[in-house]
Motif scaffolding. Structure first.
Motif, PDB file in Angstrom:
ATOM      1  N   PRO A   1       1.186  15.977   5.864  1.00  0.00           N
ATOM      2  CA  PRO A   1       1.866  16.038   4.565  1.00  0.00           C
ATOM      3  C   PRO A   1       3.026  15.051   4.498  1.00  0.00           C
ATOM      4  N   LYS A   2       3.078  14.275   3.428  1.00  0.00           N
ATOM      5  CA  LYS A   2       4.141  13.304   3.216  1.00  0.00           C
ATOM      6  C   LYS A   2       4.672  13.445   1.798  1.00  0.00           C
ATOM      7  N   PHE A   3       5.976  13.295   1.649  1.00  0.00           N
ATOM      8  CA  PHE A   3       6.593  13.316   0.328  1.00  0.00           C
ATOM      9  C   PHE A   3       7.226  11.961   0.077  1.00  0.00           C
ATOM     10  N   GLU A   4       6.667  11.247  -0.895  1.00  0.00           N
ATOM     11  CA  GLU A   4       7.086   9.874  -1.172  1.00  0.00           C
ATOM     12  C   GLU A   4       7.253   9.685  -2.672  1.00  0.00           C
ATOM     13  N   PRO A   5       7.963   8.636  -3.098  1.00  0.00           N
ATOM     14  CA  PRO A   5       8.106   8.378  -4.534  1.00  0.00           C
ATOM     15  C   PRO A   5       6.748   8.287  -5.217  1.00  0.00           C
ATOM     16  N   PHE A   6       6.681   8.823  -6.428  1.00  0.00           N
ATOM     17  CA  PHE A   6       5.431   8.902  -7.171  1.00  0.00           C
ATOM     18  C   PHE A   6       4.941   7.522  -7.593  1.00  0.00           C
ATOM     19  N   GLN A   7       3.728   7.199  -7.196  1.00  0.00           N
ATOM     20  CA  GLN A   7       3.102   5.940  -7.599  1.00  0.00           C
ATOM     21  C   GLN A   7       2.230   6.202  -8.819  1.00  0.00           C
ATOM     22  N   VAL A   8       2.596   5.598  -9.925  1.00  0.00           N
ATOM     23  CA  VAL A   8       1.925   5.853 -11.197  1.00  0.00           C
ATOM     24  C   VAL A   8       0.471   5.398 -11.160  1.00  0.00           C
ATOM     25  N   GLY A   9       0.214   4.285 -10.468  1.00  0.00           N
ATOM     26  CA  GLY A   9      -1.139   3.755 -10.397  1.00  0.00           C
ATOM     27  C   GLY A   9      -1.429   2.719 -11.460  1.00  0.00           C
ATOM     28  N   ILE A  10      -0.422   2.333 -12.227  1.00  0.00           N
ATOM     29  CA  ILE A  10      -0.571   1.303 -13.262  1.00  0.00           C
ATOM     30  C   ILE A  10       0.578   0.311 -13.102  1.00  0.00           C
ATOM     31  N   ASN A  11       0.260  -0.964 -13.055  1.00  0.00           N
ATOM     32  CA  ASN A  11       1.272  -2.028 -12.947  1.00  0.00           C
ATOM     33  C   ASN A  11       2.210  -1.846 -11.745  1.00  0.00           C
ATOM     34  N   ASP A  12       1.709  -1.248 -10.695  1.00  0.00           N
ATOM     35  CA  ASP A  12       2.507  -1.025  -9.477  1.00  0.00           C
ATOM     36  C   ASP A  12       3.777  -0.216  -9.752  1.00  0.00           C
ATOM     37  N   ALA A  13       3.750   0.576 -10.813  1.00  0.00           N
ATOM     38  CA  ALA A  13       4.934   1.363 -11.160  1.00  0.00           C
ATOM     39  C   ALA A  13       5.153   2.480 -10.137  1.00  0.00           C
ATOM     40  N   VAL A  14       6.416   2.627  -9.744  1.00  0.00           N
ATOM     41  CA  VAL A  14       6.814   3.679  -8.812  1.00  0.00           C
ATOM     42  C   VAL A  14       8.004   4.410  -9.406  1.00  0.00           C
ATOM     43  N   ARG A  15       7.928   5.723  -9.443  1.00  0.00           N
ATOM     44  CA  ARG A  15       9.008   6.520 -10.002  1.00  0.00           C
ATOM     45  C   ARG A  15       9.679   7.329  -8.895  1.00  0.00           C
ATOM     46  N   PRO A  16      10.934   7.684  -9.050  1.00  0.00           N
ATOM     47  CA  PRO A  16      11.713   8.239  -7.933  1.00  0.00           C
ATOM     48  C   PRO A  16      11.442   9.702  -7.619  1.00  0.00           C
ATOM     49  N   TYR A  17      10.439  10.317  -8.258  1.00  0.00           N
ATOM     50  CA  TYR A  17      10.153  11.720  -7.986  1.00  0.00           C
ATOM     51  C   TYR A  17       9.339  11.804  -6.696  1.00  0.00           C
ATOM     52  N   ARG A  18       9.874  12.482  -5.709  1.00  0.00           N
ATOM     53  CA  ARG A  18       9.183  12.594  -4.421  1.00  0.00           C
ATOM     54  C   ARG A  18       8.102  13.669  -4.520  1.00  0.00           C
ATOM     55  N   VAL A  19       6.852  13.249  -4.303  1.00  0.00           N
ATOM     56  CA  VAL A  19       5.707  14.157  -4.461  1.00  0.00           C
ATOM     57  C   VAL A  19       4.851  14.132  -3.194  1.00  0.00           C
ATOM     58  N   LEU A  20       4.106  15.204  -3.020  1.00  0.00           N
ATOM     59  CA  LEU A  20       3.200  15.320  -1.884  1.00  0.00           C
ATOM     60  C   LEU A  20       2.030  14.352  -2.041  1.00  0.00           C
ATOM     61  N   ASN A  21       1.495  13.909  -0.916  1.00  0.00           N
ATOM     62  CA  ASN A  21       0.311  13.046  -0.942  1.00  0.00           C
ATOM     63  C   ASN A  21      -0.940  13.890  -1.197  1.00  0.00           C
ATOM     64  N   ALA A  22      -0.971  14.548  -2.360  1.00  0.00           N
ATOM     65  CA  ALA A  22      -2.085  15.450  -2.688  1.00  0.00           C
ATOM     66  C   ALA A  22      -3.415  14.719  -2.698  1.00  0.00           C
ATOM     67  N   GLY A  23      -3.400  13.443  -3.085  1.00  0.00           N
ATOM     68  CA  GLY A  23      -4.630  12.668  -3.121  1.00  0.00           C
ATOM     69  C   GLY A  23      -5.304  12.569  -1.762  1.00  0.00           C
ATOM     70  N   SER A  24      -4.516  12.614  -0.687  1.00  0.00           N
ATOM     71  CA  SER A  24      -5.091  12.564   0.659  1.00  0.00           C
ATOM     72  C   SER A  24      -5.895  13.822   0.954  1.00  0.00           C
ATOM     73  N   TYR A  25      -5.445  14.941   0.401  1.00  0.00           N
ATOM     74  CA  TYR A  25      -6.168  16.200   0.598  1.00  0.00           C
ATOM     75  C   TYR A  25      -7.425  16.231  -0.264  1.00  0.00           C
ATOM     76  N   VAL A  26      -7.326  15.637  -1.454  1.00  0.00           N
ATOM     77  CA  VAL A  26      -8.521  15.481  -2.288  1.00  0.00           C
ATOM     78  C   VAL A  26      -9.562  14.673  -1.534  1.00  0.00           C
ATOM     79  N   GLY A  27      -9.143  13.535  -1.000  1.00  0.00           N
ATOM     80  CA  GLY A  27     -10.066  12.655  -0.294  1.00  0.00           C
ATOM     81  C   GLY A  27     -10.658  13.300   0.948  1.00  0.00           C
TER      82      GLY A  27
END
Length: 357
Positions: free
Chosen positions: A277-303
């Protein structure tokens, strides 16, 4: 006032003391189907409607009429202070509630399945958990035929690929919701922030049910059933902090702690390689946008869940989830409409797309 007896206990004694003596044919007897007593959640309040000594008796088709008549003529008026004949909302009449039928007929009416055909993937995805719970909870008092016990075991939990896809979908829903918590705070939307927090609590609780291989009930009993999960004593107080905190930072910290708990519990299942589990700034996924909200790497668990699925038609489905994840499942939808059956066809059509492509 008659002393309260939990419905399962009352019906078990009713079978042993009364009903069993009226049946001289091979049979199964159980308390399953609708009712808080089937889930073991009934209280004195539950006795105010459609409650009393009752059960299902399953016999072969050739014995239904014979056994029905024997029970109709042999039942007492009262058992342990409770009327044996009481109001039935299904028939809008006062009658006894010892239902004599075949297992196949009961399954056909209640779950729209039969005991001779293996459940297909689309049916698993469109079967409401409340219905699965109503069949697998309750109690079996007698089963010399063995068919009821076999079917309850068969439906006790999802096939592994379906289970993994549902967990992948649940992680996806959590991952999509979590960054909204920081965004609503940033927008000074206190009410919106609370709504997102409450949504996350519900999603995390649902994931706990999935991780413990337990069907969740409808809303009235959702919290009660959750309190009986193994993880409840650990994560429950954390979820209470999310729900009760008036400080957004405390709320976000509690969300992080709750997600860490379910993330670690994912790894203990051993269904996928461990995910850190990692908590990192939220990567929007569009235009390399990164927002300062620290979120879990939930996508890794999806994968991780998806990579463990062996059936490609399931693995390729979009992460919308099974019927209880996709909809607000309530009594009207699952009992009085054709929506579950329609969704079955929708799931099949989606899987067929991946076969043809």
């Amino acid at each position: 006032m008659v002393s309260f007896i939990p419905g399962i206990e009352l019906s078990r004694h009713f079978y042993e003391d009364v009903v069993k003596k009226l049946i001289d044919r091979p049979h199964a007897a159980a308390l399953i189907g609708e009712g808080s007593e089937v889930l073991g959640f009934d209280q004195q309040r539950s006795t105010d409607h459609s409650w009393g000594p009752r059960m299902q008796v399953f016999v072969s088709a050739s014995h239904v009429n014979e056994v029905s008549k024997a029970i109709e003529h042999g039942l007492p008026a009262v058992y342990k202070g409770y009327p044996v004949r009481f109001y039935s909302w299904q028939t809008e009449s006062v009658r006894h509630h010892v239902e004599v039928t075949t297992l196949d007929h009961w399954l056909s009416v209640q779950l729209k399945i039969d005991s001779h055909t293996e459940l297909q993937k689309d049916k698993w995805l469109s079967l409401p958990q409340q219905h699965l719970l109503q069949f697998t909870a309750g109690a079996v008092f007698h089963d010399e035929l063995g068919e009821l016990t076999r079917m309850r075991k068969q439906l006790s939990w999802y096939p592994t690929d379906i289970w993994l896809w549902m967990m992948a979908s649940q992680w996806h829903l959590i991952g999509n919701t979590e960054p909204l918590l920081g965004r609503t705070v940033e927008a000074n939307d206190g009410r919106g922030s609370l709504m997102v927090a409450f949504r996350l609590v519900r999603l995390i609780m649902e994931l706990c049910f999935l991780q413990e291989k337990r069907y969740w009930p409808y809303l009235k009993w959702f919290g009660t059933a959750f309190s009986r999960l193994r993880v409840a004593s650990e994560i429950g107080p954390v979820l209470d902090r999310i729900l009760g905190s008036s400080n957004h930072q405390d709320r976000e910290n509690a969300v992080k702690q709750a997600l860490e708990i379910v993330a670690e519990r994912h790894n203990t299942l051993g269904l996928t390689p461990s995910v850190i589990p990692k908590f990192e700034p939220f990567q929007v996924g569009i235009n390399d946008a990164v927002r300062p909200y620290r979120v879990l790497n939930a996508g890794s668990y999806v994968g991780a869940c998806k990579s463990a699925i062996t059936d490609e038609t399931i693995r390729m489905l979009a992460h919308v989830g099974a019927i209880d994840q996709l909809t607000h499942v309530d009594d009207a939808l699952i009992n009085f409409t054709s929506w579950p059956d329609r969704l079955k066809h929708c799931y099949k059509a989606e899987m067929d797309l991946h076969i043809t492509n």
